[in-house]
Design a protein around this motif. Structure first.
Motif, short mmCIF file in Angstrom:
data_model
loop_
_atom_site.label_atom_id
_atom_site.label_comp_id
_atom_site.label_asym_id
_atom_site.label_seq_id
_atom_site.Cartn_x
_atom_site.Cartn_y
_atom_site.Cartn_z
N ASP A 55 -28.11 -15.59 13.23
CA ASP A 55 -28.17 -14.21 12.77
C ASP A 55 -26.73 -13.73 12.72
OD1 ASP A 55 -28.35 -11.46 12.41
OD2 ASP A 55 -30.04 -11.22 13.80
N ALA A 56 -26.17 -13.61 11.53
CA ALA A 56 -24.75 -13.30 11.36
C ALA A 56 -24.39 -11.93 11.94
CB ALA A 56 -24.37 -13.35 9.88
N ASP A 78 -25.26 -10.92 14.88
CA ASP A 78 -25.21 -11.05 16.32
C ASP A 78 -23.99 -11.86 16.76
OD1 ASP A 78 -26.72 -10.86 18.99
OD2 ASP A 78 -26.36 -13.01 18.80
N ARG A 79 -23.16 -11.28 17.62
CA ARG A 79 -21.92 -11.93 18.05
C ARG A 79 -22.18 -13.29 18.70
NH1 ARG A 79 -16.64 -10.97 19.13
NH2 ARG A 79 -15.74 -11.91 21.00
N SER A 80 -23.14 -13.35 19.62
CA SER A 80 -23.39 -14.62 20.32
C SER A 80 -23.91 -15.68 19.36
CB SER A 80 -24.36 -14.41 21.48
OG SER A 80 -25.60 -13.95 21.02
N SER A 81 -24.70 -15.28 18.38
CA SER A 81 -25.22 -16.22 17.40
C SER A 81 -24.09 -16.75 16.52
CB SER A 81 -26.29 -15.55 16.54
OG SER A 81 -26.85 -16.46 15.62
N SER A 82 -23.20 -15.86 16.09
CA SER A 82 -22.05 -16.28 15.28
C SER A 82 -21.11 -17.18 16.08
CB SER A 82 -21.30 -15.06 14.76
OG SER A 82 -22.11 -14.32 13.86
N ARG A 118 -17.10 -10.04 10.89
CA ARG A 118 -17.06 -8.78 11.64
C ARG A 118 -17.69 -8.93 13.02
NH1 ARG A 118 -18.91 -4.63 6.85
NH2 ARG A 118 -16.86 -4.42 5.86
N SER A 119 -18.77 -9.69 13.10
CA SER A 119 -19.50 -9.78 14.36
C SER A 119 -18.75 -10.56 15.42
CB SER A 119 -20.89 -10.40 14.14
OG SER A 119 -20.80 -11.79 13.92
N GLY A 121 -24.00 -13.02 4.00
CA GLY A 121 -23.62 -12.53 5.32
C GLY A 121 -22.26 -12.99 5.82
N LYS A 122 -21.39 -13.44 4.93
CA LYS A 122 -20.08 -13.95 5.34
C LYS A 122 -19.23 -12.84 5.98
CE LYS A 122 -19.30 -15.30 1.16
NZ LYS A 122 -20.61 -14.89 0.60
#
Length: 198
Positions: free
Chosen positions: A166-167, A169-173, A29-30, A23-24
């Motif tokens: 969760d890669a 999801d922006r907030s998670s990243s 991207r996120s 998921g890199k």
């Protein structure tokens, strides 16, 4: 697309590493504020038997792969910008990693807990370069492991932060990157304290 302020003069580099298909590219991207530069190429017959991971859900449908690196950017303030580099995951592209690590402030080791052994090389290279890192376990819905089990499998030092994410999801990243920055800040304060007392 946000433009980089002309006053920005402090570029900070972070690398996202891990095994094939963890998921890199998705993480870059996120979280990137610009459309990421990507070196994704269609997987071909040349990669058969090398890049395939069809025994795991979803990876049998993977049709493209990073062949150099992914690049994204986040403006921290008017003077500082964070550059994100996603490293290729396949063993045949690992020779690029040492160059990507040059000038790196720190790294995220992105992990798929269904195949923890795919993360060993990334951790080994970061430790070889004395590059600070954290571990982010990307949620693929696999079997649950305790933090202690993951730490033991990866032979992580107690002071290496580990988070779930969760890669996609922006907030998670963003949380992953914030955790890394906080870790780097804590290491810097500890170094300064040692230098002051010695």
């Amino acid at each position: 697309m946000p433009s980089l302020a002309s006053t920005a003069d402090n570029g900070l580099k972070i690398v996202i590493v891990g095994g094939f298909g963890v998921g890199k590219t998705t993480m870059v991207r996120s979280v990137s504020e610009i459309r990421p530069l990507s070196t994704e190429e269609t997987m071909t017959r040349a990669g058969e038997g090398i890049d395939e991971l069809d025994e795991l859900d979803g990876l049998d449908r993977k049709t493209s792969t990073t062949v150099a690196f992914d690049f994204g950017r986040i403006s921290l303030d008017t003077r500082s910008v964070l550059y994100l580099f996603g490293a290729p995951g396949q063993e045949r592209f690992w020779f690029l990693w040492d160059r990507l690590f040059s000038g790196t402030l720190g790294a995220v080791v992105l992990v798929d807990t269904r195949r923890l052994s795919d993360s060993w090389y990334a951790i080994d290279r970061l430790e070889h370069h004395n590059t600070p890192f954290i571990v982010a376990c990307n949620d693929f819905g696999g079997p649950l492991h305790t933090e202690e089990q993951i730490r033991e499998a990866l032979d992580l030092a107690p002071d290496v932060p580990m988070v779930e994410c969760d890669a996609r999801d922006r907030s998670s990243s963003k949380y992953v990157l914030i955790t890394l920055v906080e870790h780097l800040h804590a290491l810097s304060k500890k170094r300064n304290a040692v230098e002051t007392t010695s």
